[in-house]
Write a protein that holds these residues in place. Structure first.
Motif, PDB file in Angstrom:
ATOM      1  N   VAL A 221      -4.181 -75.367  -8.860  1.00 23.42           N
ATOM      2  CA  VAL A 221      -5.619 -75.169  -9.060  1.00 23.42           C
ATOM      3  C   VAL A 221      -6.301 -75.369  -7.715  1.00 23.42           C
ATOM      4  CG1 VAL A 221      -7.697 -75.978 -10.233  1.00 23.42           C
ATOM      5  CG2 VAL A 221      -5.509 -75.977 -11.441  1.00 23.42           C
ATOM      6  N   ILE A 222      -7.127 -74.399  -7.344  1.00 20.56           N
ATOM      7  CA  ILE A 222      -7.892 -74.515  -6.097  1.00 20.56           C
ATOM      8  C   ILE A 222      -9.317 -74.929  -6.428  1.00 20.56           C
ATOM      9  CG2 ILE A 222      -8.866 -73.251  -4.130  1.00 20.56           C
ATOM     10  CD1 ILE A 222      -6.432 -71.453  -4.147  1.00 20.56           C
ATOM     11  N   LEU A 223      -9.786 -75.991  -5.769  1.00 20.79           N
ATOM     12  CA  LEU A 223     -11.210 -76.330  -5.817  1.00 20.79           C
ATOM     13  C   LEU A 223     -11.830 -75.679  -4.579  1.00 20.79           C
ATOM     14  CD1 LEU A 223     -13.232 -78.395  -7.411  1.00 20.79           C
ATOM     15  CD2 LEU A 223     -13.144 -79.584  -5.229  1.00 20.79           C
ATOM     16  N   LEU A 224     -12.672 -74.677  -4.810  1.00 21.25           N
ATOM     17  CA  LEU A 224     -13.210 -73.890  -3.695  1.00 21.25           C
ATOM     18  C   LEU A 224     -14.615 -74.373  -3.352  1.00 21.25           C
ATOM     19  CD1 LEU A 224     -12.527 -71.447  -1.846  1.00 21.25           C
ATOM     20  CD2 LEU A 224     -13.756 -70.021  -3.485  1.00 21.25           C
ATOM     21  N   ALA A 225     -14.707 -75.110  -2.255  1.00 17.54           N
ATOM     22  CA  ALA A 225     -15.999 -75.626  -1.800  1.00 17.54           C
ATOM     23  C   ALA A 225     -16.314 -74.988  -0.447  1.00 17.54           C
ATOM     24  CB  ALA A 225     -15.944 -77.141  -1.680  1.00 17.54           C
ATOM     25  N   ASP A 226     -17.500 -75.248   0.057  1.00 19.28           N
ATOM     26  CA  ASP A 226     -17.814 -74.754   1.395  1.00 19.28           C
ATOM     27  C   ASP A 226     -18.198 -75.933   2.276  1.00 19.28           C
ATOM     28  OD1 ASP A 226     -20.764 -75.270   1.229  1.00 19.28           O
ATOM     29  OD2 ASP A 226     -20.594 -73.788  -0.372  1.00 19.28           O
ATOM     30  N   GLY A 227     -18.374 -75.665   3.556  1.00 17.83           N
ATOM     31  CA  GLY A 227     -18.645 -76.732   4.517  1.00 17.83           C
ATOM     32  C   GLY A 227     -19.862 -77.564   4.165  1.00 17.83           C
ATOM     33  N   ILE A 228     -20.850 -76.971   3.519  1.00 20.99           N
ATOM     34  CA  ILE A 228     -22.047 -77.742   3.155  1.00 20.99           C
ATOM     35  C   ILE A 228     -21.659 -78.797   2.119  1.00 20.99           C
ATOM     36  CG2 ILE A 228     -24.296 -77.660   2.001  1.00 20.99           C
ATOM     37  CD1 ILE A 228     -24.680 -74.889   3.215  1.00 20.99           C
ATOM     38  N   LEU A 229     -20.956 -78.364   1.089  1.00 21.63           N
ATOM     39  CA  LEU A 229     -20.552 -79.319   0.045  1.00 21.63           C
ATOM     40  C   LEU A 229     -19.672 -80.422   0.622  1.00 21.63           C
ATOM     41  CD1 LEU A 229     -19.660 -77.348  -3.174  1.00 21.63           C
ATOM     42  CD2 LEU A 229     -21.112 -79.363  -2.988  1.00 21.63           C
ATOM     43  N   GLY A 230     -18.804 -80.038   1.533  1.00 19.32           N
ATOM     44  CA  GLY A 230     -17.902 -81.023   2.124  1.00 19.32           C
ATOM     45  C   GLY A 230     -18.640 -82.054   2.953  1.00 19.32           C
ATOM     46  N   GLN A 231     -19.635 -81.585   3.694  1.00 23.41           N
ATOM     47  CA  GLN A 231     -20.316 -82.459   4.648  1.00 23.41           C
ATOM     48  C   GLN A 231     -21.549 -83.142   4.074  1.00 23.41           C
ATOM     49  OE1 GLN A 231     -19.218 -83.244   7.719  1.00 23.41           O
ATOM     50  NE2 GLN A 231     -17.388 -82.075   7.226  1.00 23.41           N
TER      51      GLN A 231
END
Lengths: 353, 183, 252
Positions: A168-178
């Protein structure tokens, strides 16, 4: 992390890592890459404290293979990376699907193509949803829009992975990560899945088991592929989720996922205040994609506007789901171009104002 | 009510900390809040910023383009972010490291010679926290007590010895605004 | 009166047959591994990791739990398994293409981390399964499908000496190169493999055994000539011996 009573102010990457711990992730294997390195840093501190495993892998090829190893024993395991690193994992993801090995992959997208940049982007929708591995295969893909949802979906990623024996891939972007925002972790809300019927543990007092991805007998691979796709039909039936916000009477339905969907929601609110009937349809599961729900929502709309931080990737699935129920247009910015509230509001106003 | 804030300056000036301080204080008051850094290249001395939202309702758009409030702690930040202050917004500039110049008529400017003030004080002064003190005194968006409570919890453990200097830094910023109002 | 002098090891499948070419070294090594697993009584506690190449079909031969790996990644899969189930015996079975060409990074790092696993690396100096192309260990001058006039170091460089390289890794506990070109060398190889197994079973550390093995089909030689080729040519470039044994070093 900074705590008040029940909420914790935490960066998305650390929230995901903490959620993985709560979900019972026993092994983390990873290789640093911006904008998700905090996940590995967090795990390097916490895993030894909890008597669990952290291995700084020599490459993303190695880290996903370590996840496979742990997964074959029925152990909850995770890796995390970003765009170019996830690219290196594609061969293994295909093999994982074939051998039905569970594992969670956190993908925090950055700008591409190539080494690209480290800005937030959504250019890896195809990479996750369509996959770059070989053969007929699908991976379950979840797309959070807030840090709280990243926590909830990390729990769900582990659950689905073990329940259906699939990556299962949790697909986030840099904004969510940071990004930091207050979240409530709660407890892992799912029941533990019994893996004893398939996990490798040494063939003591039972028949040997093998979890491999080479099947050379005539018809063997075809049967396995069909079975995997039947499993995905079941996943689609049971697990498809989405958010529909003000779509019932909307003239214009925006489709978006992740951070862009969150911004789009604000633009929809603003448009509604000005009397423009906009709505938002946000797939939470990108695989399985909520085709039917989107199709039905689009029937009553005059137009669907897909907005992504890329050149139009989910657009393909949106068009396929809408299937003529309404015209589909696209607005996007690739490679780290941020889409703001003003941008989206402008796009709505251009069409409805 | 949703207030957007950009804090910009050199990496090493404590911009990210100032942003998370506001976030934490907002959380103490039960408000919704988000914080996003510019990340990766903000090594010491580089250009950096963070964006903060403090809101009564769910923060729908954490990305800040035009901001209600901008802190510019150096010249490149003043140059870059002046145009991103919303009309009617507030632009807080560290005039020790940026020119006193008003290019726009539709925003409010506060120039604070932060480094000079810091140099005059007996204890070490943190200009990031001083800027937060000035901002809170000026706008009242958050209570002084919430920010100080946040400082106390953030300055615990190994950083505990820096708490008093941080609290004082906050007060110096607030005092500047009070004196400014008197003038 | 009958005396049983030779029987099939328990952990080889009763109805299984090796499917290798005549004279191939794989069957000899796979059987030795099976005998050792029987001798140590660890069949029910063993997990084998198959790799890509002629080394792949472990589950067809062994009554063991088997996990597959992508090409070159067996040591990483083994790492994940061993870290999850530290009490189990975990070994990778790889060729020189898998362990030393595409997977050299994993080999070196797994050794350096001192993962408590065992790697058996069959070195037949070519990519066997794909029909005999040059690999990392192909000898200078050796004719393969991709060195049709013999390996020219000016053009494609020199062979990698795996055991020597792995022995340099601080995390490795036991590293050896053996050969299976004669009854005596096979006997010796089994003794050394046994030591390698013990390194893991006793919890001492990582062990790596490179086995110089025949590949008559791709070498274009008879099985007998292949044995001779190992002795006369390959061993000169890839000499046999124990390159590291921390139990001996400590004793010294």
């Amino acid at each position: 992390m900074i705590k008040t009573s029940s909420k914790v102010l935490v960066k998305g990457n650390e929230a995901i890592a903490q959620a993985a711990l709560n979900a019972g992730c026993k092994c983390y294997f990873g290789y640093p890459i911006t904008p998700q390195s905090e996940i590995g840093e967090f795990m390097s501190r916490k895993m030894p404290e909890l008597g669990r495993t952290f291995v700084p892998a020599e490459s993303e090829l190695a880290s996903i293979s370590m996840v496979i190893g742990a997964g074959t024993t029925g152990t909850k395991a995770m890796t995390s990376s970003s765009s170019c690193g996830i690219a290196l994992m594609q061969e293994a993801l295909s093999a994982m699907v074939c051998a039905e090995v569970p594992g969670v992959i956190i993908s925090v997208m950055r700008g591409g193509p190539g080494l690209g940049n480290i800005a937030p982007a959504q250019g890896d929708y195809f990479q996750a949803v369509k996959g770059g591995g070989n053969g007929d295969y699908k991976v379950v893909v979840l797309a959070p829009a807030t840090v709280q949802e990243a926590v909830n979906l990390t729990y769900r990623a582990f659950h689905l992975s073990m329940k259906y024996r699939t990556p299962v891939i949790l697909l986030a972007d840099g904004i969510l990560g940071q990004m930091m925002e207050p979240v409530e972790f709660g407890e892992y809300p799912y029941e533990e899945i019994d893996t004893s019927a398939w996990a490798l543990s040494g063939a003591k007092n039972r028949k040997p088991r093998f979890l491999v991805s080479l099947h050379m007998q005539e018809g063997e691979m075809e049967a396995i592929t069909n079975r995997i796709f039947e499993k995905h039909d079941l996943i689609a039936k049971n697990e498809t989720t989405y958010e529909a916000y003000q779509t019932e009477d909307a003239d214009l339905i925006i489709t978006a996922f992740g951070t862009v969907a969150r911004v789009a929601k604000a633009a929809v609110k603003k448009a509604r205040e000005k009397g423009m009937k906009a709505g938002l349809f946000r797939p939470v599961t990108l695989v399985p994609f909520p085709d039917e729900a989107l199709h039905n929502a689009a029937k009553s709309a005059k137009m669907v506007l897909d907005i992504e931080m890329n050149k139009g990737q989910m657009l393909v699935d949106v068009r396929s789901a809408v299937f003529g129920a309404a015209p589909v247009e696209f607005y996007g910015r690739p490679a780290g171009g941020l889409i703001t509230l003003e941008d989206i509001y402008g796009q709505i106003e251009k069409r409805l104002g | 009510m949703d207030t957007s804030i950009i804090i910009s300056g050199y990496g090493g000036q404590g911009l990210l900390f100032a942003g998370s301080l506001l976030c934490h204080a907002a959380m103490i008051e039960g408000k919704q809040t988000t914080w996003i850094p510019s990340y990766g290249a903000e090594m010491r001395g580089g250009a950096a910023n963070c964006s903060v939202h403090i809101s009564d309702d769910e923060v729908s758009s954490p990305i800040v383009n035009m901001s209600d409030v901008v802190f510019a702690l150096n010249q490149p930040s003043e140059d870059k972010f002046e145009k991103r202050v919303k009309p009617g917004g507030l632009f807080i500039v560290n005039s020790s490291m940026a020119k006193i110049e008003r290019k726009r008529a539709d925003i409010e400017y506060i120039f604070i010679p932060m480094n000079e003030i810091a140099a005059q004080k007996p204890e070490p002064v943190f200009i990031n926290v001083m800027a937060v003190g000035a901002f809170i005194e000026k706008t009242g968006i958050l209570k002084e007590s919430s920010v100080k409570e946040a400082l106390k919890s953030m300055m615990s453990g190994k950083k505990a010895h820096l708490l008093d200097a941080n609290l004082a830094s906050f007060d110096y910023g607030a005092e500047f605004i009070k004196d400014f109002a008197r003038v | 009166m009958e005396t049983l002098v030779y029987k099939k090891p328990e952990c080889l499948k009763k109805d299984g047959k090796f499917t290798f070419c005549p004279g191939c070294g794989h069957g000899v090594v796979l059987r030795m591994i099976a005998e050792l697993i029987d001798e140590f009584g660890i069949q029910g506690d063993t997990i084998a990791i198959s790799s890509v190449g002629c080394s792949i079909f472990l589950e067809k031969f062994y009554d063991l739990d088997v996990a597959g790996a992508s090409h070159g990644r067996s040591p990483s899969v083994a790492t994940g398994i061993k870290r999850s189930l530290p009490g189990k015996f975990v070994f990778t079975y790889q060729g020189d293409g898998d362990a030393l060409t595409i997977g050299l990074n994993e080999t070196i790092h797994t050794a350096s981390r001192g993962e408590k696993i065992t790697t058996i690396c069959i070195n037949n100096t070519n990519f066997g399964m794909t029909g005999g192309q040059a690999s990392a260990t192909t000898l200078v001058g050796q004719v393969t499908k991709t060195t049709p006039t013999g390996r020219n170091p000016e053009y494609v460089g020199y062979p990698i000496h795996a055991a020597e390289m792995v022995a340099k890794c601080d995390g490795a506990a036991f590293v050896a190169r053996v050969s299976i070109c004669s009854p005596a060398s096979i006997k010796k190889a089994k003794e050394i493999l046994k030591k390698a197994f013990e390194m893991q079973i006793k919890g001492i550390g990582y062990s790596f055994v490179e086995v110089l093995a025949t590949c008559p089909t791709n070498w274009g030689m008879s099985p007998v000539d292949s044995m001779k080729h190992i002795k006369d040519d390959i061993e000169k470039v890839h000499p046999t011996g124990i390159f590291k044994d921390i139990t001996q070093t400590e004793a010294r």
